[in-house]
Design a protein around this motif. Structure first.
Motif, PDB file in Angstrom:
ATOM      1  N   LEU A 233     -22.998 -47.596 -42.527  1.00 40.97           N
ATOM      2  CA  LEU A 233     -24.269 -46.895 -42.404  1.00 40.97           C
ATOM      3  C   LEU A 233     -25.178 -47.231 -43.576  1.00 40.97           C
ATOM      4  N   TYR A 234     -26.381 -46.671 -43.496  1.00 39.99           N
ATOM      5  CA  TYR A 234     -27.365 -46.761 -44.557  1.00 39.99           C
ATOM      6  C   TYR A 234     -28.022 -45.394 -44.657  1.00 39.99           C
TER       7      TYR A 234
ATOM      8  N   ARG B 119     -32.602 -39.575 -44.315  1.00 39.49           N
ATOM      9  CA  ARG B 119     -32.505 -40.593 -43.274  1.00 39.49           C
ATOM     10  C   ARG B 119     -31.124 -41.221 -43.341  1.00 39.49           C
ATOM     11  N   LYS B 120     -30.386 -41.122 -42.233  1.00 44.13           N
ATOM     12  CA  LYS B 120     -29.047 -41.710 -42.150  1.00 44.13           C
ATOM     13  C   LYS B 120     -28.982 -42.583 -40.907  1.00 44.13           C
ATOM     14  N   GLU B 121     -28.746 -43.850 -41.112  1.00 40.89           N
ATOM     15  CA  GLU B 121     -28.823 -44.824 -40.012  1.00 40.89           C
ATOM     16  C   GLU B 121     -27.439 -45.432 -39.746  1.00 40.89           C
TER      17      GLU B 121
ATOM     18  N   SER C  47     -26.916 -47.297 -36.771  1.00 41.59           N
ATOM     19  CA  SER C  47     -27.144 -48.572 -36.085  1.00 41.59           C
ATOM     20  C   SER C  47     -27.237 -49.676 -37.130  1.00 41.59           C
TER      21      SER C  47
ATOM     22  N   THR D  95     -27.863 -56.381 -33.626  1.00 38.78           N
ATOM     23  CA  THR D  95     -27.869 -54.944 -33.882  1.00 38.78           C
ATOM     24  C   THR D  95     -26.703 -54.307 -33.154  1.00 38.78           C
TER      25      THR D  95
ATOM     26  N   GLN E 224     -21.924 -46.197 -33.496  1.00 41.11           N
ATOM     27  CA  GLN E 224     -21.228 -46.197 -34.778  1.00 41.11           C
ATOM     28  C   GLN E 224     -20.264 -47.368 -34.856  1.00 41.11           C
TER      29      GLN E 224
ATOM     30  N   TYR F 267     -26.276 -51.966 -46.125  1.00 41.45           N
ATOM     31  CA  TYR F 267     -25.252 -51.115 -45.489  1.00 41.45           C
ATOM     32  C   TYR F 267     -23.967 -51.094 -46.313  1.00 41.45           C
TER      33      TYR F 267
END
Length: 496
Positions: free
Chosen positions: A298-299, A308-310, A312, A333, A337, A367
């Protein structure tokens, strides 16, 4: 008063040879120009380059088809049996010309109009034993023959039988699949493991639909298999697919997979569901150099509008593996998860076992693999996985370094994500990666690259004002401009 008129000077004896010299010089120049003209044409005929300037590269074969036809082991005969007034005749003829040009002399092409070339059509009927009662393509490899009907090469819009317009042209898809079938002598078989749960029923349906579509293109058959109901992996299985299973395999089922993997030629595609509880499957993968970690890639960052938690992940393809090399210029992409993979490509034990492990997809620099991924704002700490973060890897057992001694090996691809084939989020490059992986695990290296794409038809709707504007530009303005320029040139020459 002396006479002002002068007598003309008679030609000297040297003027005649001078005229002959001029004539010979002109003749030599003409011959030289002709020689250059024919020479350049001859060279351009044998050595030339073609460009596809269409916006979507509609007249260029896909990389997987190009790789396959450029390495054909057998001669192929193709007959374009289409009436000249058929709607897709031009598309079919242009497509087959691409096969002939890129076949390196292995592909012979003939075009036959069954309405005009009746004698040649009858000869082809007698030769192949096919009725040829409709438009289509005949492909012959050795003693095997396949007839591709017109309807197999198009996708029609909804409507009645007489009003269904052609929505897309899938000629390359149909021709390449038939070509593979004839060259290999039959379909390959992949078995998809079911009965072990999935994220949702929709996810499983999407995966089966996407894999079935790839099977139709790449000439393999997709069959479901429940390991709890069988005592061994079917002998005709070319590959075994474990896509997004949630529940772990039993000891007996793991033993079946190990037996299959230790065979002379086995292919495995494993797409991990990070939320699944599969410790036995993890242990099996670990023995072969790929260990799924209990984390989420994640990022996360804090912004003015909140946290903000991404999940993808933006990934990059490895540019050395034959699976991903054709895709190296693209980014991928991974939706949903993903979990990171510990790829042991430098393990001495694996090397002694003739097992080679290579990363396929790596996450971009921002990431990381987070253990505490449920936190609102996770941060990188010592227990987390830092770069490089690997999301997919390949495993090959029994490979030979010398290409001259190459034999089929056991191959496996492991992906730390099970959402790549979801209908709503999957990109074309995800599908291309899965297709390339499937071909690689069954030792179909010639089909590496992106698979065929559909050629869509588009309709442009113009309102009456736009139609009127096009009429005035094409019928009045453009011819008037040419006429005006011609009159200016004529007037300037008259004045001179």
């Amino acid at each position: 008063m002396p006479d002002s008129k002068t007598e003309p000077t008679p030609p000297t004896q040297g003027s005649i040879p001078k005229r002959w010299g001029i004539g010979l010089n002109v003749a030599f120049q003409v011959l030289l120009v002709l020689a250059l003209f024919f020479g350049v044409n001859r060279i351009s005929y044998r050595y030339h380059t073609r460009w596809d300037l269409s916006p979507q590269q509609s007249y260029t074969l896909s990389s997987s088809t190009l790789n396959y036809v450029s390495k054909l082991p057998k001669d192929v005969f193709i007959a374009n049996v289409f009436a000249r007034d058929a709607k897709i005749f031009t598309d079919v003829q242009a497509l087959l010309e691409e096969y002939r040009i890129n076949g390196r002399g292995r592909i012979k092409l003939r075009s036959i109009d069954p309405l005009r070339d009746i004698e040649r059509a009858e000869e082809l009927k007698a030769e192949t034993g096919l009725p040829l009662d409709q438009n289509g393509i005949v492909i012959k490899v050795g003693n095997l023959t396949r007839f591709i009907r017109e309807e197999e090469m198009v996708i029609r819009d909804t409507g009645t039988e007489t009003t269904r317009a052609i929505k897309a042209f899938r000629g390359e898809d149909a021709v390449t699949s038939a070509l593979i079938n004839l060259v290999e002598g039959g379909e390959r078989k992949f078995y998809l493991v079911v009965g072990k749960g999935s994220r949702t029923e929709t996810a499983l349906t999407d995966a089966m639909t996407a894999l079935g579509e790839l099977g139709r293109q790449q000439n393999f058959q997709l069959l479901p298999v429940n390991l709890a109901e069988i005592s061994r992996i079917p002998e005709d299985a070319d590959g075994l697919l474990l896509v997004g299973i949630r529940y772990d395999l039993s000891e007996r089922e793991i033993a079946m997979i190990k037996t299959f993997w230790e065979g002379k030629r086995a292919g495995l595609l494993v797409m991990m569901d990070p939320a699944g509880e599969t410790p036995r499957l993890h242990a099996f993968l670990g023995l072969n150099g790929v260990i799924p970690r209990e984390d989420r890639v994640l990022y996360a960052e804090s912004t003015g509008s909140g946290t903000r938690k991404e999940f993808s992940v933006q990934g990059l393809f490895d540019n050395e593996s034959p699976i991903t090399q054709p895709l190296a210029a693209s980014t991928v992409t991974l939706p949903g998860q993903s979990q990171s993979l510990d790829v042991r490509f430098d393990d001495e034990y694996l090397q002694n076992q003739s097992i080679t492990v290579n990363p396929l997809i790596g996450a971009s620099d921002r990431y990381w693999g987070e253990k505490n991924y449920l936190e609102d704002l996770p941060v990188v700490d010592e227990e987390d996985t830092r770069q490089p973060i690997y999301l997919a890897a390949s495993v090959e057992r029994g490979s030979v370094a010398d290409p001259r001694l190459r034999v089929d090996s056991c191959r496996m691809v492991v992906v730390g994500n099970a959402s790549m084939l979801d209908k709503k989020s999957a990109l074309a490059v995800n599908r291309d990666f899965v297709a390339s992986s499937l071909n690689w695990i069954i030792n179909r290296d010639r089909l590496s690259g992106t698979p065929p794409k559909l050629k869509h038809s588009y309709r442009i709707q113009l309102n009456p004002r736009q139609n009127e504007l096009i009429f005035w530009i094409t019928t009045i303005a453009m011819p008037g401009l040419v006429l005006g320029l011609g009159m200016l040139v004529w007037a300037s020459r008259r004045a001179a």
